[in-house]
Design an enzyme around this catalytic site. Structure first.
Site, PDB file in Angstrom:
ATOM      1  N   PRO A 113       0.824  -1.220   0.000  1.00  0.00           N
ATOM      2  CA  PRO A 113       0.000   0.000   0.000  1.00  0.00           C
ATOM      3  C   PRO A 113       0.854   1.264   0.000  1.00  0.00           C
ATOM      4  O   PRO A 113       0.339   2.359  -0.198  1.00  0.00           O
ATOM      5  CB  PRO A 113      -0.824  -0.105   1.284  1.00  0.00           C
ATOM      6  CG  PRO A 113      -0.296  -1.253   2.047  1.00  0.00           C
ATOM      7  CD  PRO A 113       0.588  -2.070   1.167  1.00  0.00           C
ATOM      8  N   GLU A 140       1.844  -8.046   8.938  1.00  0.00           N
ATOM      9  CA  GLU A 140       1.888  -6.616   9.263  1.00  0.00           C
ATOM     10  C   GLU A 140       3.003  -5.856   8.578  1.00  0.00           C
ATOM     11  O   GLU A 140       3.012  -4.644   8.580  1.00  0.00           O
ATOM     12  CB  GLU A 140       1.984  -6.421  10.776  1.00  0.00           C
ATOM     13  CG  GLU A 140       0.686  -6.702  11.515  1.00  0.00           C
ATOM     14  CD  GLU A 140       0.447  -8.180  11.752  1.00  0.00           C
ATOM     15  OE1 GLU A 140       1.342  -9.001  11.461  1.00  0.00           O
ATOM     16  OE2 GLU A 140      -0.653  -8.526  12.224  1.00  0.00           O
ATOM     17  N   ARG A 178      -3.556  -8.651 -20.462  1.00  0.00           N
ATOM     18  CA  ARG A 178      -4.442  -8.298 -21.578  1.00  0.00           C
ATOM     19  C   ARG A 178      -3.809  -7.292 -22.531  1.00  0.00           C
ATOM     20  O   ARG A 178      -4.323  -7.055 -23.617  1.00  0.00           O
ATOM     21  CB  ARG A 178      -5.822  -7.869 -21.084  1.00  0.00           C
ATOM     22  CG  ARG A 178      -5.847  -6.732 -20.124  1.00  0.00           C
ATOM     23  CD  ARG A 178      -7.138  -6.715 -19.333  1.00  0.00           C
ATOM     24  NE  ARG A 178      -8.340  -6.769 -20.158  1.00  0.00           N
ATOM     25  CZ  ARG A 178      -8.751  -5.800 -20.943  1.00  0.00           C
ATOM     26  NH1 ARG A 178      -8.057  -4.690 -21.020  1.00  0.00           N
ATOM     27  NH2 ARG A 178      -9.840  -5.922 -21.665  1.00  0.00           N
ATOM     28  N   ASP A 193     -10.404   0.488 -24.406  1.00  0.00           N
ATOM     29  CA  ASP A 193     -10.708   0.365 -22.975  1.00  0.00           C
ATOM     30  C   ASP A 193     -10.744   1.718 -22.284  1.00  0.00           C
ATOM     31  O   ASP A 193     -10.021   2.633 -22.675  1.00  0.00           O
ATOM     32  CB  ASP A 193      -9.605  -0.433 -22.267  1.00  0.00           C
ATOM     33  CG  ASP A 193      -9.767  -1.914 -22.450  1.00  0.00           C
ATOM     34  OD1 ASP A 193     -10.825  -2.332 -22.937  1.00  0.00           O
ATOM     35  OD2 ASP A 193      -8.823  -2.643 -22.106  1.00  0.00           O
TER      36      ASP A 193
END
Ligand code: ADE
Length: 265
Positions: A113, A140, A178, A193
């Protein structure tokens, strides 16, 4: 100067790779390999693997431990809650994979993150590489030396915290695969897209042309390809302006389109 040379070489390399239909290899290091079983065996990714366009190899970090209990984590130095993933098995796994691949250099991407935000542009950039290694963090935390001395890039799929990097790696793999030349039936499907041109995708319709009294826009039945292309472009602009005004800068719209948009917002 150097950066632009590298970028240009990568683009050129991607072009030649698409001509040669060279396959892409992605190695994923994780603690929960089963997470990948079903998603990698469905639909587009499954077909791409069967056709040999991508080779995705999942590695269990535990296989690179040497103690009886296959320990992958330990207490944090300095105290505090939670466990931290140990560096040794991750470095060993990465080294073993590099050696298997003839010692070649490749981006080594840590899913976290705390990384730079993933986007279609990042997927396009990564799809130019013939080989990638993804490392999934878990628990963690992860020993910082993996970030400092092994990973060459850190990617986050959004501003939220998942239990581990496995789901994030799947998102990244799917978005990249893709884009590999030959994976989608026609290269058009990827270039239309949402996000591929900086705008959201225009609305799509299929049969029946009237459903529960709701008709599709008449222009789509006109057979006039110029008008259809213009309608789609304008709808993409309108939709992006309404839903994601933050993307409008990237959309590259001309003055005429801007004027039309302001009249129709
Ligand atoms: N691991 C946990 N949360 C994540 C996120 N948002 N992106 C990438 N990897 C993660």
């Amino acid at each position: 100067m150097r950066l632009s040379f590298v970028a240009a070489s990568m683009v050129r390399y991607g072009f030649w790779r698409s001509l040669l239909m060279e396959s892409m290899r992605i190695d994923v290091l994780c603690l929960f390999p089963e997470t990948f079983d079903s998603p990698l065996n469905q639909s587009i990714i499954k077909r791409a693997r069967e056709q040999g366009l991508v080779n995705i190899v999942i590695h269990d970090i535990r296989d690179y431990t040497h103690d009886k209990h296959h320990t992958v984590d330990d207490y944090p130095y300095g105290g505090g809650p939670g466990m931290v993933l140990k560096p040794e098995p991750i470095f060993e796994a990465a080294e073993a994979i590099k050696q298997q691949l003839g010692g070649s250099e490749m981006p080594i991407i840590l899913l976290t993150p705390q990384g730079r935000l993933f986007s279609q542009a990042v997927a396009q950039e990564l799809a130019l590489h013939p080989q990638l290694m993804l490392i999934c963090g878990h628990y963690e935390g992860l020993d910082e030396r993996v970030c400092e001395h092994l990973a060459t890039d850190e990617i986050s799929i959004g501003d939220y915290v998942l239990s581990g990097g496995e789901l994030a790696a799947l998102v990244v793999v799917d978005a990249i695969v893709r884009l590999v030349p030959g994976v989608l039936g026609s290269q058009d499907s990827a270039s239309n897209d949402s996000h591929s041109n900086g705008l959201l995708e225009y609305p799509q319709y299929t049969r029946p042309h009237v459903y529960q009294g709701w008709s599709i826009p008449a222009v789509l039945l006109s057979g006039n390809h110029g008008e259809i292309a213009q309608w789609r472009r304008r709808q993409a602009i309108l939709r992006t302006a309404k839903r994601r005004p933050d993307l409008m800068e990237e959309g590259n719209i001309c003055d005429e389109e801007k004027k039309w948009m302001l009249e129709n917002l």
